[in-house]
Design a protein around this motif. Structure first.
Motif, PDB file in Angstrom:
ATOM      1  N   THR A  28      -6.074  -9.617  26.542  1.00 17.00           N
ATOM      2  CA  THR A  28      -5.291  -9.714  27.770  1.00 17.00           C
ATOM      3  C   THR A  28      -4.968  -8.331  28.314  1.00 17.00           C
ATOM      4  N   LYS A  29      -4.693  -7.392  27.432  1.00 17.98           N
ATOM      5  CA  LYS A  29      -4.376  -6.022  27.852  1.00 17.98           C
ATOM      6  C   LYS A  29      -5.532  -5.387  28.612  1.00 17.98           C
ATOM      7  N   ARG A  30      -6.754  -5.755  28.270  1.00 21.24           N
ATOM      8  CA  ARG A  30      -7.917  -5.239  29.010  1.00 21.24           C
ATOM      9  C   ARG A  30      -7.920  -5.746  30.457  1.00 21.24           C
ATOM     10  N   TYR A  31      -7.598  -7.019  30.602  1.00 20.34           N
ATOM     11  CA  TYR A  31      -7.599  -7.622  31.928  1.00 20.34           C
ATOM     12  C   TYR A  31      -6.435  -7.145  32.788  1.00 20.34           C
ATOM     13  N   ALA A  32      -5.290  -6.940  32.161  1.00 18.55           N
ATOM     14  CA  ALA A  32      -4.074  -6.604  32.908  1.00 18.55           C
ATOM     15  C   ALA A  32      -3.718  -5.118  32.800  1.00 18.55           C
ATOM     16  N   ARG A  33      -4.704  -4.297  32.518  1.00 18.05           N
ATOM     17  CA  ARG A  33      -4.473  -2.866  32.292  1.00 18.05           C
ATOM     18  C   ARG A  33      -3.710  -2.212  33.433  1.00 18.05           C
ATOM     19  N   GLN A  34      -4.110  -2.472  34.665  1.00 20.85           N
ATOM     20  CA  GLN A  34      -3.443  -1.844  35.814  1.00 20.85           C
ATOM     21  C   GLN A  34      -1.971  -2.230  35.885  1.00 20.85           C
ATOM     22  N   ALA A  35      -1.684  -3.493  35.625  1.00 27.07           N
ATOM     23  CA  ALA A  35      -0.289  -3.946  35.662  1.00 27.07           C
ATOM     24  C   ALA A  35       0.510  -3.290  34.551  1.00 27.07           C
ATOM     25  N   LEU A  36      -0.083  -3.194  33.378  1.00 31.53           N
ATOM     26  CA  LEU A  36       0.620  -2.577  32.253  1.00 31.53           C
ATOM     27  C   LEU A  36       0.878  -1.099  32.511  1.00 31.53           C
ATOM     28  N   GLU A  37      -0.114  -0.416  33.099  1.00 29.63           N
ATOM     29  CA  GLU A  37       0.071   1.000  33.426  1.00 29.63           C
ATOM     30  C   GLU A  37       1.163   1.175  34.476  1.00 29.63           C
ATOM     31  N   ALA A  38       1.189   0.288  35.461  1.00 35.30           N
ATOM     32  CA  ALA A  38       2.226   0.351  36.498  1.00 35.30           C
ATOM     33  C   ALA A  38       3.605   0.109  35.882  1.00 35.30           C
ATOM     34  N   GLU A  39       3.674  -0.838  34.952  1.00 37.76           N
ATOM     35  CA  GLU A  39       4.936  -1.152  34.284  1.00 37.76           C
ATOM     36  C   GLU A  39       5.403   0.032  33.431  1.00 37.76           C
ATOM     37  N   GLN A  40       4.468   0.653  32.735  1.00 35.57           N
ATOM     38  CA  GLN A  40       4.812   1.828  31.915  1.00 35.57           C
ATOM     39  C   GLN A  40       5.320   2.967  32.782  1.00 35.57           C
ATOM     40  N   LEU A  41       4.666   3.191  33.911  1.00 29.39           N
ATOM     41  CA  LEU A  41       5.085   4.243  34.827  1.00 29.39           C
ATOM     42  C   LEU A  41       6.486   3.955  35.365  1.00 29.39           C
ATOM     43  N   LYS A  42       6.731   2.699  35.695  1.00 30.19           N
ATOM     44  CA  LYS A  42       8.052   2.304  36.186  1.00 30.19           C
ATOM     45  C   LYS A  42       9.133   2.614  35.138  1.00 30.19           C
ATOM     46  N   HIS A  43       8.856   2.257  33.891  1.00 29.14           N
ATOM     47  CA  HIS A  43       9.819   2.527  32.816  1.00 29.14           C
ATOM     48  C   HIS A  43       9.994   4.028  32.576  1.00 29.14           C
ATOM     49  N   ALA A  44       8.907   4.765  32.657  1.00 34.82           N
ATOM     50  CA  ALA A  44       8.984   6.218  32.472  1.00 34.82           C
ATOM     51  C   ALA A  44       9.845   6.855  33.570  1.00 34.82           C
ATOM     52  N   LYS A  45       9.684   6.368  34.800  1.00 33.83           N
ATOM     53  CA  LYS A  45      10.502   6.889  35.914  1.00 33.83           C
ATOM     54  C   LYS A  45      11.983   6.549  35.716  1.00 33.83           C
ATOM     55  N   GLU A  46      12.248   5.309  35.248  1.00 30.62           N
ATOM     56  CA  GLU A  46      13.622   4.909  34.998  1.00 30.62           C
ATOM     57  C   GLU A  46      14.247   5.771  33.891  1.00 30.62           C
ATOM     58  N   ALA A  47      13.462   6.039  32.854  1.00 34.65           N
ATOM     59  CA  ALA A  47      13.965   6.874  31.751  1.00 34.65           C
ATOM     60  C   ALA A  47      14.234   8.303  32.233  1.00 34.65           C
ATOM     61  N   ALA A  48      13.304   8.833  33.026  1.00 32.96           N
ATOM     62  CA  ALA A  48      13.471  10.205  33.540  1.00 32.96           C
ATOM     63  C   ALA A  48      14.701  10.290  34.446  1.00 32.96           C
ATOM     64  N   LYS A  49      14.916   9.237  35.229  1.00 36.55           N
ATOM     65  CA  LYS A  49      16.062   9.195  36.139  1.00 36.55           C
ATOM     66  C   LYS A  49      17.376   9.201  35.340  1.00 36.55           C
ATOM     67  N   LYS A  50      17.421   8.421  34.260  1.00 41.11           N
ATOM     68  CA  LYS A  50      18.632   8.329  33.445  1.00 41.11           C
ATOM     69  C   LYS A  50      18.868   9.589  32.606  1.00 41.11           C
ATOM     70  N   LEU A  51      17.765  10.136  32.108  1.00 39.48           N
ATOM     71  CA  LEU A  51      17.895  11.293  31.212  1.00 39.48           C
ATOM     72  C   LEU A  51      17.896  12.622  31.938  1.00 39.48           C
ATOM     73  N   GLY A  52      17.521  12.600  33.182  1.00 39.57           N
ATOM     74  CA  GLY A  52      17.563  13.810  33.984  1.00 39.57           C
ATOM     75  C   GLY A  52      16.306  14.569  33.856  1.00 39.57           C
TER      76      GLY A  52
END
Length: 142
Positions: free
Chosen positions: A118-142
């Motif tokens: 499934t990860k192969r098929y949904a790779r773009q969505a997973l990458e977008a989700e990871q980026l979203k979480h990384a941005k949220e973490a960067a925003k919180k941590l400064g």
């Protein structure tokens, strides 16, 4: 409500895996007109270029139909050609479901036993989700 039907023949049946197809309410009116048929026939029999009906689509014949449609479109629209392959439909579906409902629902929707495929098929969505979480973490941590 959704309709569910179980495929009798599919590639993982020999491993004891059940394959269910779920048809949502938006697709039901489209599919309904193909359900009035002999019980032992396929819903979507292919028609070849001579108008003769085949028994059923295979992954190869389905890909040929898509390839012909893309070629016809490109011949009619030479200034805006497209590149499209049949497997992109499944990838696009996986991406949409994964973004809206997560990996586990995507796995079930695609009929996979594990999330690895499934990860192969949904790779773009997973990458977008990871980026979203990384941005949220960067925003919180400064």
């Amino acid at each position: 409500t959704a309709w569910v039907f179980q495929l009798g023949k599919h590639k993982t049946r020999r491993h004891g895996i059940t394959r269910n197809i779920v048809i949502g309410p938006n697709a039901q009116p489209i599919v309904s007109k193909y359900l009035v048929r002999p019980i032992d026939s396929y819903c979507f029999p292919p028609h070849n270029q001579n108008g003769k009906t085949g028994l059923h689509y295979t992954s190869g014949s389905f890909a040929k139909v898509i390839t012909r449609a893309v070629k016809a479109y490109n011949n009619e629209h030479p200034k805006t050609p497209i590149a499209f392959h049949a497997n992109q439909l499944r990838h696009a579906f996986a991406t949409q479901v994964c973004l809206e409902y997560g990996l586990e629902v995507t796995r079930c929707s695609l009929g996979h036993v594990t999330t690895q495929m499934t990860k192969r098929y949904a790779r773009q969505a997973l990458e977008a989700e990871q980026l979203k979480h990384a941005k949220e973490a960067a925003k919180k941590l400064g």
